[in-house]
Design a protein around this motif. Structure first.
Motif, PDB file in Angstrom:
ATOM      1  N   UNK A   1       0.857  -1.182   0.000  1.00 46.54           N
ATOM      2  CA  UNK A   1       0.000   0.000   0.000  1.00 46.54           C
ATOM      3  C   UNK A   1       0.893   1.233   0.000  1.00 46.54           C
ATOM      4  N   UNK A   2       0.788   2.052  -1.045  1.00 45.22           N
ATOM      5  CA  UNK A   2       1.630   3.237  -1.201  1.00 45.22           C
ATOM      6  C   UNK A   2       0.779   4.498  -1.162  1.00 45.22           C
ATOM      7  N   UNK A   3       1.254   5.494  -0.423  1.00 43.80           N
ATOM      8  CA  UNK A   3       0.569   6.779  -0.339  1.00 43.80           C
ATOM      9  C   UNK A   3       1.062   7.723  -1.422  1.00 43.80           C
ATOM     10  N   UNK A   4       0.125   8.443  -2.024  1.00 43.73           N
ATOM     11  CA  UNK A   4       0.507   9.474  -2.982  1.00 43.73           C
ATOM     12  C   UNK A   4       1.129  10.665  -2.269  1.00 43.73           C
TER      13      UNK A   4
ATOM     14  N   UNK B   1       2.675  -9.352  -4.750  1.00 43.04           N
ATOM     15  CA  UNK B   1       1.872  -9.611  -5.941  1.00 43.04           C
ATOM     16  C   UNK B   1       1.199  -8.347  -6.479  1.00 43.04           C
ATOM     17  N   UNK B   2       0.695  -7.526  -5.568  1.00 46.98           N
ATOM     18  CA  UNK B   2      -0.157  -6.416  -5.960  1.00 46.98           C
ATOM     19  C   UNK B   2       0.290  -5.120  -5.284  1.00 46.98           C
ATOM     20  N   UNK B   3      -0.119  -3.996  -5.879  1.00 48.14           N
ATOM     21  CA  UNK B   3       0.141  -2.673  -5.326  1.00 48.14           C
ATOM     22  C   UNK B   3      -1.166  -1.885  -5.344  1.00 48.14           C
ATOM     23  N   UNK B   4      -1.449  -1.220  -4.244  1.00 47.09           N
ATOM     24  CA  UNK B   4      -2.602  -0.321  -4.163  1.00 47.09           C
ATOM     25  C   UNK B   4      -2.098   1.075  -3.837  1.00 47.09           C
ATOM     26  N   UNK B   5      -2.590   2.066  -4.535  1.00 43.77           N
ATOM     27  CA  UNK B   5      -2.215   3.456  -4.317  1.00 43.77           C
ATOM     28  C   UNK B   5      -3.318   4.155  -3.522  1.00 43.77           C
ATOM     29  N   UNK B   6      -2.929   4.975  -2.570  1.00 42.97           N
ATOM     30  CA  UNK B   6      -3.885   5.704  -1.741  1.00 42.97           C
ATOM     31  C   UNK B   6      -3.603   7.190  -1.877  1.00 42.97           C
TER      32      UNK B   6
ATOM     33  N   UNK C   1      -1.034  10.048 -10.013  1.00 41.90           N
ATOM     34  CA  UNK C   1      -0.500   9.830 -11.359  1.00 41.90           C
ATOM     35  C   UNK C   1       1.028   9.885 -11.354  1.00 41.90           C
ATOM     36  N   UNK C   2       1.598  10.798 -10.568  1.00 37.24           N
ATOM     37  CA  UNK C   2       3.055  10.885 -10.468  1.00 37.24           C
ATOM     38  C   UNK C   2       3.633   9.628  -9.825  1.00 37.24           C
ATOM     39  N   UNK C   3       2.939   9.120  -8.798  1.00 35.03           N
ATOM     40  CA  UNK C   3       3.401   7.892  -8.144  1.00 35.03           C
ATOM     41  C   UNK C   3       3.339   6.718  -9.115  1.00 35.03           C
ATOM     42  N   UNK C   4       2.281   6.682  -9.897  1.00 32.09           N
ATOM     43  CA  UNK C   4       2.155   5.588 -10.862  1.00 32.09           C
ATOM     44  C   UNK C   4       3.232   5.682 -11.937  1.00 32.09           C
ATOM     45  N   UNK C   5       3.602   6.900 -12.312  1.00 24.39           N
ATOM     46  CA  UNK C   5       4.695   7.067 -13.265  1.00 24.39           C
ATOM     47  C   UNK C   5       5.995   6.536 -12.682  1.00 24.39           C
ATOM     48  N   UNK C   6       6.237   6.842 -11.412  1.00 23.71           N
ATOM     49  CA  UNK C   6       7.440   6.346 -10.731  1.00 23.71           C
ATOM     50  C   UNK C   6       7.484   4.821 -10.755  1.00 23.71           C
ATOM     51  N   UNK C   7       6.348   4.190 -10.505  1.00 23.04           N
ATOM     52  CA  UNK C   7       6.284   2.725 -10.549  1.00 23.04           C
ATOM     53  C   UNK C   7       6.484   2.214 -11.970  1.00 23.04           C
TER      54      UNK C   7
END
Length: 275
Positions: free
Chosen positions: A17-20, A169-174, A186-192
């Motif tokens: 679980x990753x925080x934006x 297995x999975x990643x969830x963004x908060x 969106x910036x966090x997802x770009x980093x990933x």
């Protein structure tokens, strides 16, 4: 608490679980989801494991200081695991887990791997460049327990965060529900994505601690959020004490519905949590 390597009633899953942005709810989601899963299927053998991998913040470590948890090791959590004298590849992580005693015979005690003891979370973790490998080995050890593993990575975007994301297995963004929150997600997802991890992202959870309203568009206009965590101060207060709020509260109801929609096998004990 038993830590079976096979035979867990629920299908094992591991999720980071990753925080934006700081304070957007990764710790609350991690803790509350763990309590929900334990309540639903803990009594029939599903192991629930929480890990704090936010080495810059330690939110889960701080929150769970007030839980009824014990550990047999004098130095538990990631710190105890890091200081183990056994070779890293064969280091047993289970001995450093805190066992969260709910006092409810219908549930199985949860397990928690915080950063470790100390006044400041993570203050005595290694600084010699070995922490990334240590965290990776800890995640692998927890995955081997074949339970439902939820890792709170906080807002950090470090090699440690990347190591966790590569092994689950999975990643969830908060993130917050407003347009700024969507942009930060969106910036966090770009980093990933730059690290080849975007394929693991299940989506975005909008946390609305101030009750500001509906969630705006996700990182892409066509992507609907996984769920909108409602403003539920009472529910969050119960979670902070290690108690699952009443099932009718907005927080728990939203999490149950979200988990059933995404991971029905995690909650499936033959009666979908019915007592």
């Amino acid at each position: 608490m038993a830590h079976p390597s096979t035979g867990s009633i629920g299908v094992p899953h591991s999720v980071a679980v990753l925080s934006a942005t700081r304070g957007s709810g990764a710790t609350l989601l991690t803790a509350a989801a763990g309590l929900v899963v334990d309540d639903a299927v803990g009594r029939v053998g599903q192991t629930v494991i929480l890990m704090d991998a936010d080495t810059d913040g330690g939110g889960l470590t701080e929150l769970t200081r007030y839980w009824n948890a014990t550990c047999e090791a004098p130095k538990d959590g990631l710190l105890g695991f890091a200081e183990d004298r056994v070779e890293l590849a064969i280091r047993p992580v289970h001995r450093y887990l805190r066992h969260v005693h709910t006092g409810d015979p219908r549930r199985q005690d949860m397990a928690l791997l915080p950063l470790g003891p100390g006044d400041k979370p993570g203050e005595r973790l290694p600084t010699d460049g070995t922490l990334q490998d240590i965290v990776g080995a800890a995640v692998d050890g927890l995955v081997d327990l074949r339970g439902c593993l939820i890792v709170d990575c906080g807002v950090s975007r470090t090699p440690v965060t990347q190591e966790v994301c590569e092994r689950v297995e999975h990643i969830i963004l908060v993130g917050p529900p407003d347009p700024a929150g969507a942009a930060e997600t969106a910036q966090l997802r770009t980093w990933l994505g730059e690290r080849g991890l975007d394929r693991k992202v299940l989506g975005r959870v909008c946390n609305d601690p101030q009750g500001t309203g509906p969630c705006t568009a996700g990182p892409t206009a066509a992507e609907a959020p996984l769920m909108l965590l409602p403003y539920d101060r009472s529910g969050a207060a119960d979670v902070a004490l290690g108690r699952l709020p009443d099932r009718g509260t907005p927080l728990v109801r939203t999490l149950y519905d979200g988990l059933l929609a995404r991971w029905p096998d995690v909650l499936d004990d033959g009666a979908m949590g019915a007592r």
